[in-house]
Design a protein around this motif. Sequence first.
Motif, PDB file in Angstrom:
ATOM      1  N   LEU A  26       0.825  -1.218   0.000  1.00  0.00           N
ATOM      2  CA  LEU A  26       0.000   0.000   0.000  1.00  0.00           C
ATOM      3  C   LEU A  26       0.852   1.257   0.000  1.00  0.00           C
ATOM      4  CD1 LEU A  26      -2.893  -0.451   2.588  1.00  0.00           C
ATOM      5  CD2 LEU A  26      -3.122   0.152   0.176  1.00  0.00           C
TER       6      LEU A  26
ATOM      7  N   ARG B 146      -1.055  -7.657  -6.775  1.00  0.00           N
ATOM      8  CA  ARG B 146      -2.384  -7.877  -6.216  1.00  0.00           C
ATOM      9  C   ARG B 146      -2.741  -9.365  -6.194  1.00  0.00           C
ATOM     10  NH1 ARG B 146      -7.679  -4.409  -6.072  1.00  0.00           N
ATOM     11  NH2 ARG B 146      -6.176  -2.799  -5.572  1.00  0.00           N
TER      12      ARG B 146
ATOM     13  N   LEU C 248      -3.781 -11.313  -2.880  1.00  0.00           N
ATOM     14  CA  LEU C 248      -5.026 -12.075  -2.781  1.00  0.00           C
ATOM     15  C   LEU C 248      -4.736 -13.533  -2.455  1.00  0.00           C
ATOM     16  CD1 LEU C 248      -7.524 -10.740  -5.438  1.00  0.00           C
ATOM     17  CD2 LEU C 248      -8.080 -11.435  -3.109  1.00  0.00           C
TER      18      LEU C 248
ATOM     19  N   ILE D 201       0.410  -2.332  -4.839  1.00  0.00           N
ATOM     20  CA  ILE D 201      -0.765  -3.195  -4.675  1.00  0.00           C
ATOM     21  C   ILE D 201      -1.724  -3.034  -5.860  1.00  0.00           C
ATOM     22  CG2 ILE D 201      -2.249  -1.579  -3.388  1.00  0.00           C
ATOM     23  CD1 ILE D 201      -2.969  -3.973  -1.543  1.00  0.00           C
ATOM     24  N   GLU D 202      -1.565  -1.933  -6.625  1.00  0.00           N
ATOM     25  CA  GLU D 202      -2.410  -1.730  -7.802  1.00  0.00           C
ATOM     26  C   GLU D 202      -1.934  -2.530  -9.018  1.00  0.00           C
ATOM     27  OE1 GLU D 202      -5.122  -0.418  -7.463  1.00  0.00           O
ATOM     28  OE2 GLU D 202      -4.977   0.996  -5.795  1.00  0.00           O
TER      29      GLU D 202
ATOM     30  N   LEU E  81     -10.119  -9.448  -9.471  1.00  0.00           N
ATOM     31  CA  LEU E  81      -8.889  -8.934  -8.859  1.00  0.00           C
ATOM     32  C   LEU E  81      -9.064  -7.511  -8.357  1.00  0.00           C
ATOM     33  CD1 LEU E  81      -6.112 -10.259  -8.495  1.00  0.00           C
ATOM     34  CD2 LEU E  81      -5.355  -9.145 -10.573  1.00  0.00           C
ATOM     35  N   TYR E  82      -9.909  -6.749  -9.037  1.00  0.00           N
ATOM     36  CA  TYR E  82     -10.116  -5.357  -8.637  1.00  0.00           C
ATOM     37  C   TYR E  82     -11.529  -5.118  -8.091  1.00  0.00           C
ATOM     38  CZ  TYR E  82      -5.575  -4.486 -10.679  1.00  0.00           C
ATOM     39  OH  TYR E  82      -4.230  -4.518 -10.937  1.00  0.00           O
ATOM     40  N   ASP E  83     -12.173  -6.201  -7.617  1.00  0.00           N
ATOM     41  CA  ASP E  83     -13.487  -6.019  -6.997  1.00  0.00           C
ATOM     42  C   ASP E  83     -13.385  -5.124  -5.770  1.00  0.00           C
ATOM     43  OD1 ASP E  83     -14.599  -7.585  -8.886  1.00  0.00           O
ATOM     44  OD2 ASP E  83     -15.134  -9.257  -7.567  1.00  0.00           O
ATOM     45  N   LEU E  84     -12.252  -5.203  -5.094  1.00  0.00           N
ATOM     46  CA  LEU E  84     -12.033  -4.377  -3.917  1.00  0.00           C
ATOM     47  C   LEU E  84     -11.043  -3.274  -4.261  1.00  0.00           C
ATOM     48  CD1 LEU E  84     -11.448  -7.174  -1.236  1.00  0.00           C
ATOM     49  CD2 LEU E  84     -13.607  -6.051  -1.787  1.00  0.00           C
ATOM     50  N   THR E  85     -11.205  -2.126  -3.620  1.00  0.00           N
ATOM     51  CA  THR E  85     -10.151  -1.121  -3.715  1.00  0.00           C
ATOM     52  C   THR E  85      -8.963  -1.613  -2.890  1.00  0.00           C
ATOM     53  OG1 THR E  85     -10.810   0.058  -1.727  1.00  0.00           O
ATOM     54  CG2 THR E  85     -11.892   0.712  -3.796  1.00  0.00           C
ATOM     55  N   ALA E  86      -7.813  -0.975  -3.111  1.00  0.00           N
ATOM     56  CA  ALA E  86      -6.624  -1.369  -2.359  1.00  0.00           C
ATOM     57  C   ALA E  86      -6.882  -1.258  -0.858  1.00  0.00           C
ATOM     58  CB  ALA E  86      -5.440  -0.495  -2.758  1.00  0.00           C
TER      59      ALA E  86
END
Lengths: 574, 574
Positions: free
Chosen positions: A316, A341, A345, A335-336, B564-569
């Motif tokens: 982050l 990511r 995960l 993390i982006e 993978l991007y369902d959630l924000t960081a």
Amino acid sequence: MVTFRPPVAEQRFVLDHVVRLAEITSQDQFAAAESDMVEAILDGAASLAANEWAPLNRVGDTNPPRWNDTVVTMPPGFREAYRTYVEGGWGTIAAPSAFEGQGLPSTLAFGVAESLGAANLGFSLGPMLTQGAIEALVKHGSPELQAAYLPKLVTGEWTGTMNLTEPNAGSDVGALRSSATPAGDGSWRVKGNKIFITFGEHDLAENIIHLVLARTPDAPAGTRGISLFLVPKFLPDGSRNDVHCASIEHKLGIHASPTCVMSFGDNDDCRGWLIGPEFGGMRAMFTMMNNARLNVGLQGVQIAERATQQAVAYALERVQSPRASNPEGGPVAIIEHPDVRRMILRMKAQTQAIRSLVYAAAGELDRAHLGIEGAKQRLDLLTPLAKAHGTDVGCEVASLGVQVHGGMGFIEETGAAQHYRDVRITPIYEGTNGIQAADLVGRKLVGDEGAQMHALIADVRSETKNAGLLALTDQISTLTGVLVKASTDDRLAASAPYLTMVSVMTCGWLLERQGTAAAGLLANGEGDSAFLKAKLATVNWYLAHIVPEASGLAASVAEGGKGLYDLTAEELAA
Amino acid sequence: MVTFRPPVAEQRFVLDHVVRLAEITSQDQFAAAESDMVEAILDGAASLAANEWAPLNRVGDTNPPRWNDTVVTMPPGFREAYRTYVEGGWGTIAAPSAFEGQGLPSTLAFGVAESLGAANLGFSLGPMLTQGAIEALVKHGSPELQAAYLPKLVTGEWTGTMNLTEPNAGSDVGALRSSATPAGDGSWRVKGNKIFITFGEHDLAENIIHLVLARTPDAPAGTRGISLFLVPKFLPDGSRNDVHCASIEHKLGIHASPTCVMSFGDNDDCRGWLIGPEFGGMRAMFTMMNNARLNVGLQGVQIAERATQQAVAYALERVQSPRASNPEGGPVAIIEHPDVRRMILRMKAQTQAIRSLVYAAAGELDRAHLGIEGAKQRLDLLTPLAKAHGTDVGCEVASLGVQVHGGMGFIEETGAAQHYRDVRITPIYEGTNGIQAADLVGRKLVGDEGAQMHALIADVRSETKNAGLLALTDQISTLTGVLVKASTDDRLAASAPYLTMVSVMTCGWLLERQGTAAAGLLANGEGDSAFLKAKLATVNWYLAHIVPEASGLAASVAEGGKGLYDLTAEELAA
């Protein structure tokens, strides 16, 4: 150093939806464990872990215990942190109320142990071994021994050890040579050398109670001739017993934990007392061992959680390069980036998976304690999975944690490397993961011709709606049939990948259950929506990625030992 | 400490049957590399590695380089061992004959590097970085710089470094801030700080030649504005240049290698010379990098080989428990137990697999050098596989090595733990394995719409007769089509498991080829039958176990970045 925050909301969610703690606390025996008390215990342990134990994690790593002429001095700050643990009664949770314990469910003690061990794995081994000694004494000790030793072990004023291993008796416990001869007064004279004795000597407690496996005169060979003895560092009259720490090991990790070479009876005056009947040592040992195996599986969870928190915090904060999908967008937190990511995960999903598995096993411990039908059998089946898969995954996650840090992960000051070093013992001790796999396909599978395994598969099938998981159950069902009939060599050759497949199936099942619960709560507008959304994301990721990966092991299991002995050992080594 | 014996027969077999060295040495340019000379070089390097470098491996681990006021003192024995290396001409093998080199094929230099790095990874980094500096100078340096610096770099009297990383410019090299301004006399004044500089300072050589990436005045932002400078520790007139080592890192492993923080121009008097054109830094850097990436892949092979030898020796010697299939047979060496033997076979098969992959890539380096059509493209495709899969597998094998040792594996004196620590840097440096995977699916896949990948798949299909491997090629072919058209995020999210699948396919192909060759030789009664039988056993094990495992990753690749991007960081971190 990154702050560590024990995952109390996650622990509570798993207790509610995987363990189904309410079923357990609905029974009279555990009625004291009301919801508020569960909350208070988890929060209190989290606070102790975060504020007192976690800051000592690197201290213990860089200032390991020092040995000097049988005396072991613990790292700075450890005496105070241990005193807080004792004064808070944190060792008393699941111990019997007859001996200073609170008589609460084991699953609660697991929650507490998770937070403390994640904060400081090396430190937590002392309390963990003490719990094993308590368990052995509760189940097998005479009333006199129980009265004399249990209360102070339960409070933690005294600590306990397990003395099994000798230089030529590791996995093969039956090969041990330590001896015990009757002294005529009800006590025994113990003699021998033990290695790899965790917390065999230290300066945290007033007394150390060693549980020692030894052979009595004319004992039969092998494991049938082994008895268990209680050997206190200080005798009931306060005098020093003839047991000493001869040296401590220089290890890859868990530096805070003194790993001792112990010498019993150098002056032929080491006094011990029999626990349980003569030749009952293996049975008593398994009491300690089974508890310890679940606790070691939990260590995988601990380090996975700690490593994940640390990696997430770094990912982050660390800004590097624009997203490849948006090259003009300027540098972003790593993390982006998709592959970082993915690693995060995976770490989260794997950590939640093994927590579910280990807590589920602990839940069966409580159910077995309550005499609920089938619980003991399910516990026996889940124990090797929890120990081996919990620790395999713990190692994987800690390694991913290093990777997320890039070059900084390799620098010791960062702390990610310590987790990678610390966790590496967990697939080894308390029965190597190879021994766990052998236990799974031997005692647990062939022992009942696969009945318990098929019962587990049936439970998964009755609940899952996931196609990948159903496919995995089909594979495991077929392979179980094959393994039950296979030769011993084929079965053992297939044991490790089979254990992974069964573990992933179990984790997938328990995670899917949590996903369903989370979706239901979200739909009803109940609970913490941020937590529930995150839970769904990790559950879905696990089912989509880890479950099909495990299916890829089927061919390896089916292959069994084919070709394994085509070469002699010498040819293989050439 | 266990003896290390470089695997010369295996190296030779891979050179003959995977690299097909005879094709390379049939060309005039490499005609000097006759079979006898190849043998002599491999044997000589093996002898130096086994007798001089290997005994210093633990010395370097436990007595790391010491930093004191810009001076770095190497561990005891290293100066002498390095002198033997220089006097033996071991750094000159593949360097151009115009500059003291022998002009032999790179694959031979890889064979030498394998033996030396396996003997002492930390030590070997100095020579490895020097090779990268030589390569950059040969390709991009002016005749004056070449004449002034190449001869002593080639002999090893001087060593070289690569100065890329800065605190905020790691994977994102373009973010670097070090500067270079023209001095008016053709030289430049370099200023800035670099971190993670391997062998940035030491006392092994008379001079250290730093290759430094920096920005010139008014340079464009990002990677387009970077230039490469040569900055010697001692200037041509013998005076000390204004470049100093500000500190060294305390690392998880490769302790023998001084990892330096370097400070350029503290007194505004650091002189450097441009290598190649202004703004040509990235191109020159990739020259060093591509070489270095193959060499780091080779480090995976090195540690895998060393860890395997050590585990096999232990498993042959350590006696524990009877075989489960013969309980009355008495205790056996643990290599006889099925799960230990499985681990050993896995270690051997995986080690041979990555050796094949890395050597095959090095062979393409030689072919590209000869201008053989398609070689450069194949090399480009194999480089990220060799680097990432070579090091991933190196880590796996080192961890298995610890596991085979049981409790002894966790004791530092045993040495297994050092391999586990040392190898962990390899998936990180010279471009993390995530960067390699991004390179594979980006530049190497989308760059030509999968043409090179499909050519590789076609090569595998044309040669293999293995059903599992054919199935894997089908999966990869389909997924390649998907990835070429996928969004950037999906492609990157899938890149790591895709890289593993492609790597295993390539390894399986090259191993099967060796198996076929071994079977043919055995049938004709040629060659060393013990070696050939062992080769067949490991090849078969790989095809039966590792190849189907890789097939299990297909679902994960197909899933791409879904969810993978369902959630924000921040939600992911909560």
